[in-house]
Design an enzyme around this catalytic site. Structure first.
Site, PDB file in Angstrom:
ATOM      1  N   MET A 193       0.829  -1.206   0.000  1.00  0.00           N
ATOM      2  CA  MET A 193       0.000   0.000   0.000  1.00  0.00           C
ATOM      3  C   MET A 193       0.865   1.258   0.000  1.00  0.00           C
ATOM      4  O   MET A 193       0.619   2.203  -0.749  1.00  0.00           O
ATOM      5  CB  MET A 193      -0.890   0.033   1.243  1.00  0.00           C
ATOM      6  CG  MET A 193      -1.853  -1.115   1.337  1.00  0.00           C
ATOM      7  SD  MET A 193      -3.311  -0.834   0.331  1.00  0.00           S
ATOM      8  CE  MET A 193      -2.917  -1.742  -1.125  1.00  0.00           C
TER       9      MET A 193
ATOM     10  N   CYS B 292     -11.849   3.590  -8.292  1.00  0.00           N
ATOM     11  CA  CYS B 292     -12.423   4.912  -8.538  1.00  0.00           C
ATOM     12  C   CYS B 292     -13.418   5.200  -7.418  1.00  0.00           C
ATOM     13  O   CYS B 292     -14.414   4.492  -7.289  1.00  0.00           O
ATOM     14  CB  CYS B 292     -13.129   4.936  -9.890  1.00  0.00           C
ATOM     15  SG  CYS B 292     -13.846   6.533 -10.245  1.00  0.00           S
TER      16      CYS B 292
ATOM     17  N   ALA C 246       3.520  -0.435  10.919  1.00  0.00           N
ATOM     18  CA  ALA C 246       3.645  -0.293  12.374  1.00  0.00           C
ATOM     19  C   ALA C 246       2.443  -0.868  13.123  1.00  0.00           C
ATOM     20  O   ALA C 246       2.498  -1.042  14.343  1.00  0.00           O
ATOM     21  CB  ALA C 246       3.828   1.180  12.727  1.00  0.00           C
TER      22      ALA C 246
ATOM     23  N   ASN D 160      16.437   3.173   7.393  1.00  0.00           N
ATOM     24  CA  ASN D 160      15.405   2.965   8.407  1.00  0.00           C
ATOM     25  C   ASN D 160      14.823   4.314   8.832  1.00  0.00           C
ATOM     26  O   ASN D 160      15.557   5.222   9.213  1.00  0.00           O
ATOM     27  CB  ASN D 160      16.019   2.238   9.610  1.00  0.00           C
ATOM     28  CG  ASN D 160      14.943   1.735  10.536  1.00  0.00           C
ATOM     29  OD1 ASN D 160      14.090   2.497  10.994  1.00  0.00           O
ATOM     30  ND2 ASN D 160      14.952   0.441  10.790  1.00  0.00           N
ATOM     31  N   ALA D 161      13.497   4.413   8.780  1.00  0.00           N
ATOM     32  CA  ALA D 161      12.839   5.690   9.098  1.00  0.00           C
ATOM     33  C   ALA D 161      13.182   6.150  10.513  1.00  0.00           C
ATOM     34  O   ALA D 161      13.301   7.359  10.764  1.00  0.00           O
ATOM     35  CB  ALA D 161      11.334   5.543   8.957  1.00  0.00           C
TER      36      ALA D 161
ATOM     37  N   THR E 120       4.912   2.598   7.090  1.00  0.00           N
ATOM     38  CA  THR E 120       5.489   1.304   7.436  1.00  0.00           C
ATOM     39  C   THR E 120       4.366   0.479   8.061  1.00  0.00           C
ATOM     40  O   THR E 120       3.312   1.018   8.384  1.00  0.00           O
ATOM     41  CB  THR E 120       6.618   1.489   8.472  1.00  0.00           C
ATOM     42  OG1 THR E 120       6.063   2.184   9.601  1.00  0.00           O
ATOM     43  CG2 THR E 120       7.775   2.300   7.895  1.00  0.00           C
TER      44      THR E 120
ATOM     45  N   GLY F 203      -5.600  -2.858   9.008  1.00  0.00           N
ATOM     46  CA  GLY F 203      -5.085  -1.486   9.010  1.00  0.00           C
ATOM     47  C   GLY F 203      -4.269  -1.168  10.238  1.00  0.00           C
ATOM     48  O   GLY F 203      -3.071  -0.918  10.153  1.00  0.00           O
TER      49      GLY F 203
ATOM     50  N   TYR G 239       7.410  -3.654  11.407  1.00  0.00           N
ATOM     51  CA  TYR G 239       8.257  -2.467  11.538  1.00  0.00           C
ATOM     52  C   TYR G 239       9.662  -2.930  11.933  1.00  0.00           C
ATOM     53  O   TYR G 239       9.855  -3.533  12.992  1.00  0.00           O
ATOM     54  CB  TYR G 239       7.689  -1.532  12.620  1.00  0.00           C
ATOM     55  CG  TYR G 239       8.391  -0.197  12.693  1.00  0.00           C
ATOM     56  CD1 TYR G 239       7.861   0.920  12.054  1.00  0.00           C
ATOM     57  CD2 TYR G 239       9.592  -0.051  13.395  1.00  0.00           C
ATOM     58  CE1 TYR G 239       8.503   2.151  12.105  1.00  0.00           C
ATOM     59  CE2 TYR G 239      10.245   1.168  13.442  1.00  0.00           C
ATOM     60  CZ  TYR G 239       9.692   2.262  12.807  1.00  0.00           C
ATOM     61  OH  TYR G 239      10.333   3.477  12.857  1.00  0.00           O
TER      62      TYR G 239
ATOM     63  N   ARG H 250      11.919  -3.776  -2.177  1.00  0.00           N
ATOM     64  CA  ARG H 250      10.660  -3.018  -2.296  1.00  0.00           C
ATOM     65  C   ARG H 250      10.886  -1.775  -3.155  1.00  0.00           C
ATOM     66  O   ARG H 250      10.048  -1.392  -3.951  1.00  0.00           O
ATOM     67  CB  ARG H 250      10.130  -2.598  -0.925  1.00  0.00           C
ATOM     68  CG  ARG H 250       9.909  -3.722   0.047  1.00  0.00           C
ATOM     69  CD  ARG H 250       8.730  -4.584  -0.366  1.00  0.00           C
ATOM     70  NE  ARG H 250       8.497  -5.641   0.597  1.00  0.00           N
ATOM     71  CZ  ARG H 250       7.397  -5.743   1.345  1.00  0.00           C
ATOM     72  NH1 ARG H 250       6.416  -4.874   1.230  1.00  0.00           N
ATOM     73  NH2 ARG H 250       7.258  -6.740   2.179  1.00  0.00           N
TER      74      ARG H 250
HETATM   75  P1  NAD Z   1       3.747  -3.758   3.736  1.00  0.00           P
HETATM   76  O1  NAD Z   1       3.988  -4.625   4.927  1.00  0.00           O
HETATM   77  O2  NAD Z   1       3.561  -4.359   2.401  1.00  0.00           O
HETATM   78  O3  NAD Z   1       4.900  -2.670   3.640  1.00  0.00           O
HETATM   79  C1  NAD Z   1       5.491  -2.024   4.751  1.00  0.00           C
HETATM   80  C2  NAD Z   1       6.859  -1.533   4.300  1.00  0.00           C
HETATM   81  O4  NAD Z   1       7.467  -0.799   5.357  1.00  0.00           O
HETATM   82  C3  NAD Z   1       7.795  -2.666   3.923  1.00  0.00           C
HETATM   83  O5  NAD Z   1       8.269  -2.461   2.623  1.00  0.00           O
HETATM   84  C4  NAD Z   1       8.900  -2.573   4.976  1.00  0.00           C
HETATM   85  O6  NAD Z   1      10.161  -2.968   4.476  1.00  0.00           O
HETATM   86  C5  NAD Z   1       8.864  -1.102   5.335  1.00  0.00           C
HETATM   87  N1  NAD Z   1       9.415  -0.824   6.664  1.00  0.00           N
HETATM   88  C6  NAD Z   1       9.169  -1.478   7.818  1.00  0.00           C
HETATM   89  N2  NAD Z   1       9.835  -0.912   8.831  1.00  0.00           N
HETATM   90  C7  NAD Z   1      10.516   0.145   8.313  1.00  0.00           C
HETATM   91  C8  NAD Z   1      11.351   1.116   8.875  1.00  0.00           C
HETATM   92  N3  NAD Z   1      11.620   1.140  10.182  1.00  0.00           N
HETATM   93  N4  NAD Z   1      11.866   2.073   8.044  1.00  0.00           N
HETATM   94  C9  NAD Z   1      11.603   2.062   6.700  1.00  0.00           C
HETATM   95  N5  NAD Z   1      10.813   1.138   6.123  1.00  0.00           N
HETATM   96  C10 NAD Z   1      10.255   0.192   6.924  1.00  0.00           C
HETATM   97  O7  NAD Z   1       2.463  -2.876   4.152  1.00  0.00           O
HETATM   98  P2  NAD Z   1       1.528  -1.938   3.260  1.00  0.00           P
HETATM   99  O8  NAD Z   1       0.493  -2.764   2.598  1.00  0.00           O
HETATM  100  O9  NAD Z   1       2.356  -1.025   2.450  1.00  0.00           O
HETATM  101  O10 NAD Z   1       0.806  -1.116   4.418  1.00  0.00           O
HETATM  102  C11 NAD Z   1       1.572  -0.246   5.232  1.00  0.00           C
HETATM  103  C12 NAD Z   1       0.773   0.264   6.390  1.00  0.00           C
HETATM  104  O11 NAD Z   1      -0.234   1.151   5.946  1.00  0.00           O
HETATM  105  C13 NAD Z   1       0.051  -0.823   7.191  1.00  0.00           C
HETATM  106  O12 NAD Z   1       0.112  -0.524   8.550  1.00  0.00           O
HETATM  107  C14 NAD Z   1      -1.331  -0.755   6.686  1.00  0.00           C
HETATM  108  O13 NAD Z   1      -2.266  -1.253   7.618  1.00  0.00           O
HETATM  109  C15 NAD Z   1      -1.481   0.727   6.458  1.00  0.00           C
HETATM  110  N6  NAD Z   1      -2.486   1.015   5.453  1.00  0.00           N
HETATM  111  C16 NAD Z   1      -2.976   2.244   5.385  1.00  0.00           C
HETATM  112  C17 NAD Z   1      -3.926   2.544   4.427  1.00  0.00           C
HETATM  113  C18 NAD Z   1      -4.471   3.893   4.308  1.00  0.00           C
HETATM  114  O14 NAD Z   1      -5.316   4.158   3.477  1.00  0.00           O
HETATM  115  N7  NAD Z   1      -3.992   4.803   5.074  1.00  0.00           N
HETATM  116  C19 NAD Z   1      -4.368   1.593   3.559  1.00  0.00           C
HETATM  117  C20 NAD Z   1      -3.815   0.357   3.630  1.00  0.00           C
HETATM  118  C21 NAD Z   1      -2.854   0.086   4.554  1.00  0.00           C
END
Ligand code: NAD
Length: 552
Positions: A173, A406, A262, A238-239, A260, A488, A269, A197
Site C-alpha cells: 500500500m 475509482c 507499524a 530505516n525511518a 510502514t 489497518g 516495523y 521493495r
Molecule cells: P507492507 O507490509 O507491504 O509494507 C510495509 C513496508 O514498510 C515494507 O516495505 C517494509 O520494508 C517497510 N518498513 C518497515 N519498517 C521500516 C522502517 N523502520 N523504516 C523504513 N521502512 C520500513 O504494508 P503496506 O500494505 O504497504 O501497508 C503499510 C501500512 O499502511 C500498514 O500498517 C497498513 O495497515 C497501512 N495502510 C494504510 C492505508 C491507508 O489508506 N492509510 C491503507 C492500507 C494500509
C-alpha cells in the site's frame, strides 16, 4: 501440497465453477496470490504486514476446489482462511461468507492472535487480502491521492507543486505514496528499509529514482521543488534513523507521514539494525526484547515527526497505528498530530464515497478501458473522476488481472454496477466484472485511530455499524461478504466488513447489484448522519435515504 508454485488466475469467459460468483471468488483468491500482486506469495502474504489470502497451502487448495464445486444454492463458510462448511442456502444468498482474525474483545491482542496463528487456528486477513479483493498498489492509489490532495487543498492552495513530502514504507500500500504525491504535483522522499521493495516500485513505475544518501535525497528534492517539478525519490534506510537525522540536519519538509506496517510491531516495523545483524533470528529467539527495541525506535521516529510538526511541517498519521505504538513506548504527546481520515477524508465518507473498485475477469485491459470510458460518460460532471480516470488509464501499470479503483458514493456505485452488467450482457465487455471495495470505506469499519477517529459524537469505538454493514450486504445480494478484525491498525483496534459483487450480465446480477451497491454506501451516509455530520444529512435528504430515528 505445501511447495509454492506460481499462481495465475484463469482469464476469459469460460468458467469451470458452477456459477460466475464462484468463478470470480476463485479467480480473485488466485489473483491475490499472483506474484505480480502479492508482496510475498510464497508465504500466502498479500500486503499489509502479514495480510494473507488463505491460512496455509492446504487450505488454499481446498478453497479453490470447493469454489469449483459450489452450487448456485449453496454458501461456503470460511473461518480465518480455511473452508469449514458448504451449506444449502438459496440462489440470491452470498456464495461465500468469510470471517477472518476475529477475537472476543477481551482477548483481542497480538499475543493471543499469535498464539492461535502459531497453532494453525487463525490467520491475519488484513482488509482486502483475506476477502480476495486486493488489486495491487493501485487499490490504494486513488485514496492516497485523495489524501495528499486533501492536504494540498487545506494547506497549499490546491496543489503540492513546490512542496516536499517525506514518508516511509514502500510496501503493497505504501508504495502508492510516491505516485500519489507526484499526481498531486509534489516532490517526495520515500524511505524504505528493504531494497527489493524500492526496486519493485521502480519496476512498476510507482517510484522515479533512488538517492544514494539523505543528503543526496534532500539535494535532489530541493532542486525539483525549486523548479516546480514533480518527482519521487526513494531512499534506502530505516525511518527511525533517518527522520531524526532530518531533524538534526535542519531541513523541514512541507508534509510528513508514514506507511510502514507499524500496526504489527513484531513483524511489520523493522528496528534499526546493527551491521550484519540478523533481526529475524532475534525476533524468533527473544520476541519480547525485540518488541521493546521496535517500540523504542518507533518512539524516535514519532518524536522526530512531532519535532518537524513544531518546526512547521504538516504531519498526519497514515492509518498504520504508528502513534499508538509510540504512546505505548512512552511518547505521551504521540497523538498531537491527526489521523488522515479526520484531517482529509471524512467529508467523502459523509457522501458514502470510498474506494470502489472493479476487476476484468477477461484479463483484457481493453475491458477496463471500456469501463473507464463508460463511467466518464455516466458521470460527466464529477470533476475528480474526470481527472482521475484518464490519468489512471495512462499511468497505472496493472498487477495481475486488469483492475480499476475509482472512489464513488451513495447512488453512484449502483449506477456504475448496473452499467457494467449491461456492458457484459450486450458483449461490450468480454467477460464478467468483479465489483468490490476496500474495508476502509464510509460505513463498513470501526477503527478509532483511523476511519472513525474523532467522530463528532464520540462514537469512535462503536462497532455495531460494521456488523450492520456485514449483515446488510448479505441481505442485499452481495456475491461474497467478509467480516475481519485488526485490519489497518492491528489487533484490538478495528473491526470491519468487506463486500464483493459480480456483474455477469444476468438479470439476477441486476437485482443483486442494484441492492447491494445502493445499501452498502448508504451505511456510510447513515453512520455519519447519526454521528451529527450535516453533510451526511444533506446527502441523505437529497438522495432519498429513509432514516427513521436519525435526527438532524
Ligand atoms: P507492507 O507490509 O507491504 O509494507 C510495509 C513496508 O514498510 C515494507 O516495505 C517494509 O520494508 C517497510 N518498513 C518497515 N519498517 C521500516 C522502517 N523502520 N523504516 C523504513 N521502512 C520500513 O504494508 P503496506 O500494505 O504497504 O501497508 C503499510 C501500512 O499502511 C500498514 O500498517 C497498513 O495497515 C497501512 N495502510 C494504510 C492505508 C491507508 O489508506 N492509510 C491503507 C492500507 C494500509
Amino acid at each position: 501440497m505445501s511447495a509454492y508454485t506460481p499462481i495465475r488466475a484463469p482469464r476469459g469467459n469460460v468458467r469451470t465453477a458452477q456459477g460466475w460468483i464462484q468463478e470470480a471468488a476463485k479467480r480473485m483468491l488466485m489473483n491475490n496470490l499472483d506474484s505480480e500482486v502479492a508482496e510475498k506469495p510464497e508465504e500466502l502474504i498479500v500486503y499489509g504486514g502479514r495480510g494473507k489470502a488463505a491460512r496455509n497451502w492446504e487450505a488454499y487448495h481446498t478453497l479453490v476446489q470447493t469454489l469449483d464445486r459450489l452450487k448456485n444454492h449453496e454458501t461456503m463458510l470460511v473461518q480465518s482462511g480455511k473452508a469449514v462448511a458448504v451449506l444449502e442456502t438459496h440462489p440470491l444468498a452470498p456464495r461465500v461468507l468469510i470471517a477472518n482474525s476475529n477475537l472476543v474483545p477481551h482477548w483481542a491482542n497480538w499475543d493471543e492472535f499469535d498464539k492461535l496463528d502459531r497453532a494453525g487456528l487463525m490467520m491475519y486477513g488484513q482488509m482486502t487480502a483475506g476477502s480476495w479483493i486486493y488489486i495491487g498498489t493501485q487499490g490504494i492509489l486513488q485514496g492516497t491521492y485523495e489524501t495528499f490532495l486533501g492536504a494540498a487543498q487545506k494547506y497549499f492552495n490546491g496543489s503540492l507543486k513546490g512542496t516536499i513530502t517525506v514518508t516511509a514504507g514502500l510496501g503493497g500500500m505504501g508504495g502508492a505514496q510516491p505516485l500519489a504525491v507526484k499526481l498531486a504535483g509534489g516532490v517526495s522522499i520515500c524511505i524504505e528499509v528493504d531494497e527489493s521493495r524500492i526496486q519493485r516500485r521502480i519496476a512498476t513505475r510507482y517510484l522515479d529514482e533512488v538517492a544514494s544518501s539523505l543528503e543526496d535525497a534532500i539535494a535532489r528534492a530541493t532542486v525539483a521543488r525549486k523548479e516546480g517539478r514533480a518527482v519521487s525519490i526513494g531512499l534506502l534506510g530505516n525511518a527511525a534513523a533517518i527522520l531524526p537525522q532530518i531533524v538534526r540536519s535542519g531541513f523541514v519538509p512541507d508534509v510528513v507521514t508514514d506507511q510502514t506496517s507499524a500496526h504489527d510491531p513484531l513483524y511489520g516495523y523493522w528496528p534499526i539494525a546493527k551491521e550484519d545483524e540478523d533481526l529475524t533470528a532475534q525476533r524468533s529467539r527473544e520476541p519480547e526484547r525485540y518488541l521493546e527495541r521496535v517500540r523504542a525506535d518507533i518512539a524516535l521516529h514519532v518524536q522526530a515527526i512531532l519535532e518537524l510538526q513544531r518546526r512547521g511541517a504538516i504531519c498526519f498519521d497514515y492509518g498504520n497505528n504508528l502513534r499508538a505504538q509510540a504512546k505505548i513506548a512512552g511518547v505521551n504527546d504521540a497523538f498531537d498530530y491527526p489521523g488522515f481520515v479526520p484531517a482529509f477524508i471524512r467529508d467523502s465518507f459523509c457522501e458514502g464515497r470510498g474506494p470502489f473498485r472493479w476487476v476484468a475477469l477477461s484479463g483484457d485491459p481493453a475491458d477496463i478501458a471500456a469501463t473507464d470510458a463508460a463511467l466518464l460518460k455516466l458521470f460527466p460532471d464529477d470533476a475528480r473522476l474526470n481527472q482521475w480516470l484518464p490519468w489512471a488509464g495512462e499511468h497505472v501499470a496493472y498487477q495481475g488481472l486488469p483492475a480499476r479503483i475509482c472512489w464513488l458514493g451513495y447512488r453512484e456505485r449502483d449506477k456504475a454496477g448496473l452499467l457494467f452488467n449491461q456492458m457484459v450482457r450486450d458483449g461490450r465487455l468480454k467477460a464478467p466484472i468483479v465489483i468490490g471495495r476496500d474495508h476502509l470505506d464510509a460505513g463498513s469499519v470501526a477503527s478509532p485511530y483511523r476511519e472513525t477517529e474523532a467522530m463528532l459524537d464520540g462514537s469512535d469505538a462503536v462497532s455495531d455499524w460494521a456488523l450492520l454493514n456485514f449483515a446488510t450486504g448479505i441481505a442485499s445480494g452481495a456475491g461474497w461478504m467478509s467480516f475481519h478484525h485488526g485490519g489497518g491498525v492491528g489487533m484490538g483496534y478495528s473491526q470491519h466488513a468487506g463486500l464483493v459483487a459480480v456483474a455477469d450480465g444476468s438479470e439476477e446480477a441486476d437485482q443483486r447489484l442494484r441492492l447491494c451497491l445502493t445499501n452498502d454506501p448508504a451505511m456510510g451516509v447513515i453512520r455519519h448522519a447519526d454521528a451529527g455530520y450535516e453533510k451526511a444529512h444533506r446527502i441523505a435528504a437529497e438522495r432519498g435515504l429513509d432514516r427513521p430515528g436519525v435526527q438532524s
